[in-house]
Structure formats: C-alpha cells, structure tokens
Design a protein around this motif. Sequence first.
Motif, PDB file in Angstrom:
ATOM      1  N   PRO A 131     -14.506  -7.885   6.924  1.00 18.82           N
ATOM      2  CA  PRO A 131     -15.155  -6.980   6.423  1.00 18.82           C
ATOM      3  C   PRO A 131     -14.403  -5.772   5.735  1.00 18.82           C
ATOM      4  O   PRO A 131     -13.122  -5.556   6.014  1.00 18.82           O
ATOM      5  N   VAL A 132     -15.158  -4.960   5.015  1.00 20.97           N
ATOM      6  CA  VAL A 132     -14.615  -3.899   4.395  1.00 20.97           C
ATOM      7  C   VAL A 132     -14.355  -2.706   5.473  1.00 20.97           C
ATOM      8  O   VAL A 132     -14.742  -2.543   6.154  1.00 20.97           O
ATOM      9  N   GLU A 133     -13.001  -2.227   5.248  1.00 19.59           N
ATOM     10  CA  GLU A 133     -12.566  -1.108   6.185  1.00 19.59           C
ATOM     11  C   GLU A 133     -12.020  -0.055   5.279  1.00 19.59           C
ATOM     12  O   GLU A 133     -11.069   0.308   4.769  1.00 19.59           O
ATOM     13  N   THR A 134     -13.209   1.115   5.010  1.00 16.61           N
ATOM     14  CA  THR A 134     -12.699   2.103   4.466  1.00 16.61           C
ATOM     15  C   THR A 134     -11.710   3.167   5.226  1.00 16.61           C
ATOM     16  O   THR A 134     -12.218   3.443   6.615  1.00 16.61           O
ATOM     17  N   GLN A 135     -10.658   3.522   4.610  1.00 10.67           N
ATOM     18  CA  GLN A 135      -9.872   4.455   5.556  1.00 10.67           C
ATOM     19  C   GLN A 135      -9.554   5.933   4.371  1.00 10.67           C
ATOM     20  O   GLN A 135      -9.859   5.718   3.236  1.00 10.67           O
ATOM     21  N   ALA A 136      -9.368   6.878   5.247  1.00 13.26           N
ATOM     22  CA  ALA A 136      -9.015   8.272   4.566  1.00 13.26           C
ATOM     23  C   ALA A 136      -7.910   8.082   3.622  1.00 13.26           C
ATOM     24  O   ALA A 136      -6.940   7.432   3.794  1.00 13.26           O
ATOM     25  N   TYR A 137      -8.035   8.662   2.345  1.00 11.75           N
ATOM     26  CA  TYR A 137      -7.110   8.858   1.265  1.00 11.75           C
ATOM     27  C   TYR A 137      -5.597   9.555   1.932  1.00 11.75           C
ATOM     28  O   TYR A 137      -6.086  10.512   2.419  1.00 11.75           O
ATOM     29  N   SER A 138      -4.712   8.932   1.916  1.00 12.18           N
ATOM     30  CA  SER A 138      -3.535   9.548   2.217  1.00 12.18           C
ATOM     31  C   SER A 138      -2.716   9.884   1.297  1.00 12.18           C
ATOM     32  O   SER A 138      -1.476  10.380   1.599  1.00 12.18           O
ATOM     33  N   GLY A 139      -2.880   9.811   0.218  1.00  9.59           N
ATOM     34  CA  GLY A 139      -1.897  10.089  -0.945  1.00  9.59           C
ATOM     35  C   GLY A 139      -1.245   8.878  -1.392  1.00  9.59           C
ATOM     36  O   GLY A 139      -1.170   7.941  -0.786  1.00  9.59           O
ATOM     37  N   GLY A 140      -0.658   9.021  -2.756  1.00 11.60           N
ATOM     38  CA  GLY A 140      -0.147   7.902  -3.140  1.00 11.60           C
ATOM     39  C   GLY A 140      -0.949   6.722  -3.396  1.00 11.60           C
ATOM     40  O   GLY A 140      -2.180   6.665  -3.705  1.00 11.60           O
ATOM     41  N   TYR A 141      -0.256   5.322  -3.328  1.00 11.48           N
ATOM     42  CA  TYR A 141      -0.982   4.106  -3.810  1.00 11.48           C
ATOM     43  C   TYR A 141      -1.300   3.243  -2.684  1.00 11.48           C
ATOM     44  O   TYR A 141      -1.900   2.381  -2.774  1.00 11.48           O
ATOM     45  N   GLN A 142      -0.898   3.785  -1.411  1.00 14.31           N
ATOM     46  CA  GLN A 142      -1.175   2.913  -0.294  1.00 14.31           C
ATOM     47  C   GLN A 142      -2.699   2.905   0.150  1.00 14.31           C
ATOM     48  O   GLN A 142      -3.142   4.013   0.241  1.00 14.31           O
ATOM     49  N   SER A 143      -3.165   1.776   0.058  1.00 10.53           N
ATOM     50  CA  SER A 143      -4.684   1.414   0.393  1.00 10.53           C
ATOM     51  C   SER A 143      -4.900   1.728   2.115  1.00 10.53           C
ATOM     52  O   SER A 143      -5.944   2.261   2.494  1.00 10.53           O
ATOM     53  N   HIS A 144      -4.069   0.920   3.047  1.00  8.92           N
ATOM     54  CA  HIS A 144      -4.160   1.065   4.334  1.00  8.92           C
ATOM     55  C   HIS A 144      -2.832   1.248   4.824  1.00  8.92           C
ATOM     56  O   HIS A 144      -1.701   0.685   4.298  1.00  8.92           O
ATOM     57  N   LYS A 181      -1.491   0.287   7.677  1.00  2.00           N
ATOM     58  CA  LYS A 181      -0.944  -0.884   8.547  1.00  2.00           C
ATOM     59  C   LYS A 181      -1.897  -1.799   8.660  1.00  2.00           C
ATOM     60  O   LYS A 181      -3.346  -1.609   8.509  1.00  2.00           O
ATOM     61  N   PRO A 182      -1.722  -3.203   9.014  1.00  2.00           N
ATOM     62  CA  PRO A 182      -2.636  -4.099   9.516  1.00  2.00           C
ATOM     63  C   PRO A 182      -3.518  -3.604  10.523  1.00  2.00           C
ATOM     64  O   PRO A 182      -3.039  -2.900  11.538  1.00  2.00           O
ATOM     65  N   THR A 183      -4.738  -3.980  10.634  1.00  2.00           N
ATOM     66  CA  THR A 183      -5.746  -3.805  11.847  1.00  2.00           C
ATOM     67  C   THR A 183      -6.459  -4.775  12.158  1.00  2.00           C
ATOM     68  O   THR A 183      -6.245  -6.016  11.634  1.00  2.00           O
ATOM     69  N   GLY A 184      -7.362  -4.747  13.079  1.00  2.00           N
ATOM     70  CA  GLY A 184      -8.085  -5.840  13.426  1.00  2.00           C
ATOM     71  C   GLY A 184      -9.169  -6.305  12.250  1.00  2.00           C
ATOM     72  O   GLY A 184      -9.775  -7.252  12.622  1.00  2.00           O
ATOM     73  N   LYS A 185      -9.495  -5.504  11.363  1.00  2.00           N
ATOM     74  CA  LYS A 185     -10.244  -5.847  10.242  1.00  2.00           C
ATOM     75  C   LYS A 185      -9.586  -6.165   8.972  1.00  2.00           C
ATOM     76  O   LYS A 185     -10.105  -6.642   7.874  1.00  2.00           O
ATOM     77  N   THR A 186      -8.349  -5.724   8.995  1.00  2.54           N
ATOM     78  CA  THR A 186      -7.473  -6.078   7.856  1.00  2.54           C
ATOM     79  C   THR A 186      -6.137  -6.608   8.218  1.00  2.54           C
ATOM     80  O   THR A 186      -5.039  -5.982   8.717  1.00  2.54           O
ATOM     81  N   TRP A 187      -6.062  -7.866   8.011  1.00 11.94           N
ATOM     82  CA  TRP A 187      -4.947  -8.446   8.788  1.00 11.94           C
ATOM     83  C   TRP A 187      -3.457  -8.486   7.901  1.00 11.94           C
ATOM     84  O   TRP A 187      -2.460  -9.063   8.573  1.00 11.94           O
ATOM     85  N   ASN A 188      -3.663  -8.289   6.547  1.00 14.86           N
ATOM     86  CA  ASN A 188      -2.586  -8.365   5.674  1.00 14.86           C
ATOM     87  C   ASN A 188      -2.609  -6.977   4.859  1.00 14.86           C
ATOM     88  O   ASN A 188      -3.851  -6.897   4.142  1.00 14.86           O
ATOM     89  N   VAL A 189      -1.521  -6.317   4.869  1.00 11.72           N
ATOM     90  CA  VAL A 189      -1.379  -5.077   4.102  1.00 11.72           C
ATOM     91  C   VAL A 189      -0.198  -5.101   3.300  1.00 11.72           C
ATOM     92  O   VAL A 189       0.977  -5.491   3.692  1.00 11.72           O
ATOM     93  N   LEU A 190      -0.420  -4.982   2.049  1.00  9.00           N
ATOM     94  CA  LEU A 190       1.035  -4.510   1.344  1.00  9.00           C
ATOM     95  C   LEU A 190       1.130  -3.105   1.293  1.00  9.00           C
ATOM     96  O   LEU A 190       0.350  -2.125   0.720  1.00  9.00           O
ATOM     97  N   GLN A 191       2.270  -3.029   1.930  1.00  8.44           N
ATOM     98  CA  GLN A 191       2.842  -1.580   2.212  1.00  8.44           C
ATOM     99  C   GLN A 191       3.725  -1.025   1.251  1.00  8.44           C
ATOM    100  O   GLN A 191       4.569  -1.787   0.720  1.00  8.44           O
ATOM    101  N   MET A 192       3.545   0.329   0.604  1.00  4.50           N
ATOM    102  CA  MET A 192       4.245   0.679  -0.479  1.00  4.50           C
ATOM    103  C   MET A 192       4.947   2.019   0.165  1.00  4.50           C
ATOM    104  O   MET A 192       4.347   2.812   0.944  1.00  4.50           O
ATOM    105  N   LYS A 193       6.184   1.862  -0.301  1.00  2.12           N
ATOM    106  CA  LYS A 193       7.283   3.274   0.174  1.00  2.12           C
ATOM    107  C   LYS A 193       8.000   3.926  -0.889  1.00  2.12           C
ATOM    108  O   LYS A 193       8.502   2.917  -1.494  1.00  2.12           O
ATOM    109  N   GLU A 194       7.927   4.856  -1.075  1.00  3.19           N
ATOM    110  CA  GLU A 194       8.545   5.834  -1.916  1.00  3.19           C
ATOM    111  C   GLU A 194      10.317   5.784  -1.401  1.00  3.19           C
ATOM    112  O   GLU A 194      10.167   6.138  -0.377  1.00  3.19           O
ATOM    113  N   HIS A 195      11.136   5.562  -1.902  1.00  2.21           N
ATOM    114  CA  HIS A 195      12.560   5.521  -1.563  1.00  2.21           C
ATOM    115  C   HIS A 195      13.394   6.062  -2.846  1.00  2.21           C
ATOM    116  O   HIS A 195      13.408   5.815  -3.823  1.00  2.21           O
ATOM    117  N   GLU A 196      14.304   7.090  -2.051  1.00  2.00           N
ATOM    118  CA  GLU A 196      15.238   7.679  -2.962  1.00  2.00           C
ATOM    119  C   GLU A 196      16.692   6.840  -3.171  1.00  2.00           C
ATOM    120  O   GLU A 196      17.207   6.579  -1.851  1.00  2.00           O
TER     121      GLU A 196
END
Length: 277
Positions: free
Chosen positions: A30-43, A45-60
């Motif tokens: 199912p669709v899992e709407t999450q609060a906007y946390s800034g940047g380009y990250q959609s979720h 981390k993985p959850t019971g409704k979203t098993w696969n997440v592309l995690q994006m991290k800003e790195h210096e």
Amino acid sequence: MTTYSKLVDVTVCTGCRACMVACKNWNDLPVETQAYSGGYQSHEKPTGKTWNVLQMKEHETANGGFEWLYRHSACYHCADAACEKVCPEGAITYGEFGSVDIDQEACVGCSYCVYNCPFDIVELADYVTEDGDVRQRAQKCTLCEDRLQEGLQPSCVDTCPLDAIVFGEREEMLKLAEERLEKAKQFFPNAQIYNPPGVGGTKMFYVLADKPSVYGLPENPEVPTSAVLWKDIAQPAGKALLGVTMMGVLTGYVTNKLFNKGEHHEEGGEVDESKHG
C-alpha cells in the motif's frame, strides 16, 4: 543445498528508486505517506508497508567537497537471524533460497523480532488473515521468493538499470563483490565489502565506497545476547523441563488410576468368597 545472495554495489547506484517502485508493484504494497523531512529522502527506512527504501545521505568529503551517498536498504536475510531466534511461535524460518521468511498466519504480532533486529528492518503492519480479520503482523522483504520459485530474479534486481543490484549463487556473488571492490578502490580508497560476520554473514551484502558508519550502518552488528540465550539455552531447557514435568504428570495420573481402582473395588460392594480358596 545451494544458497543465494543479493549483492548491492552502492558505488554505481544513481539513486533512481526503480528498485523501490518495482518492490511496491510486485508485492502489491500500500501507499505509505510520511511527513516531509527535507531533502530528497522519501522514506527514512524500510517499514512493514515499504520493504525496500533507497536511502540518500549528504556526505562531506575529506577535501571539503560534497556528495550524495545512495544505498538500497531492505532485509539483510542474516544467516544467523536474531528475529528467527526470538520468535516464540516459530513463525520465522529460513527459506530454500537463503531468505528469512515470516509465516503471516503463524505470527502473533508480539514484536520480539522488531525489537531484536540489529538493522532495525522488521516492523508490524496490517495483515488480513484467512478469516478476514485485520491483524498486526511482522512484515518485510521476502527476497521475492515467489519469483525465485518461478526462475525469476527479485523485482528490485530485475529493474535496476545499472546492475547495482545483482542476484545469484552466493559464492559467485562473493567473487563478484571482490572484483567490483578492486575497481571501486581506484576511486574510493576506503571502499570495502559489508558482510558482517556477527550475524553469520548476510544474504544481502554491499560494496561500500566508505566505512559502514558513513552510510548509517552498524560497524559490527551482532545477534543480541538475549536472543542467543533464549533460542540456544532457555528454549531447549524449557522443553526438556516440560518433558520431565509431563512425564511426572502422566506417571501420577496412571498411579492414581491404579490406586483408585483398587480402592473402588474394595469399597464398591461385597467380595465374592466363592472365588477365593
């Protein structure tokens, strides 16, 4: 038995999120709407409704530059899985392709697996039982075992446009990881393979461009001591004790029956003297 693994090479990932979309589509999640946390990250981390997440991290970088780090994140399918050890219902088992599987009908939603996963992957989500009731059950990536049984690749692997995610026999994937690591080190001096031994190795492992902590991964994850004590000591001891207890109860029941039978015979009426010499 041949075991299989999924290799994720983050050094060639472009963050396209095709793996996320494919996972959602194939597993009808199912669709899992999450609060906007800034940047380009959609979720986050993985959850019971979203098993696969592309995690994006800003790195210096060390020279003061800036870069994005992308990481496909899903269940690691540990060879020595803490979730399997702590499940009191035996609902979590190892699948034929090396996956860690959760039987939704056997799961009772106790959350032991949620609290003991060293990667914080497993979560509860709504599940419709065979009786039509909606219950909270532990859910996560299945390694697309249903696809594997049909000779297909996991959906995230099948859709990755750059072969950043590859699936095959474990020994072949380990060999491929070493080959890719050599290439990655030409551009990333700290590149390394992430296949932590503390959980028996994982069936989803990485070629990382830097140390695990840079990607938000635990450096040396291990099966919690409490899980080891529960599965390897407490449960066997409990079963042995239960066996002794049951034997004692059974012996008492039989003995009681025998004695009661004799008493009942003596109290039940007159004794036929003709049967005695």
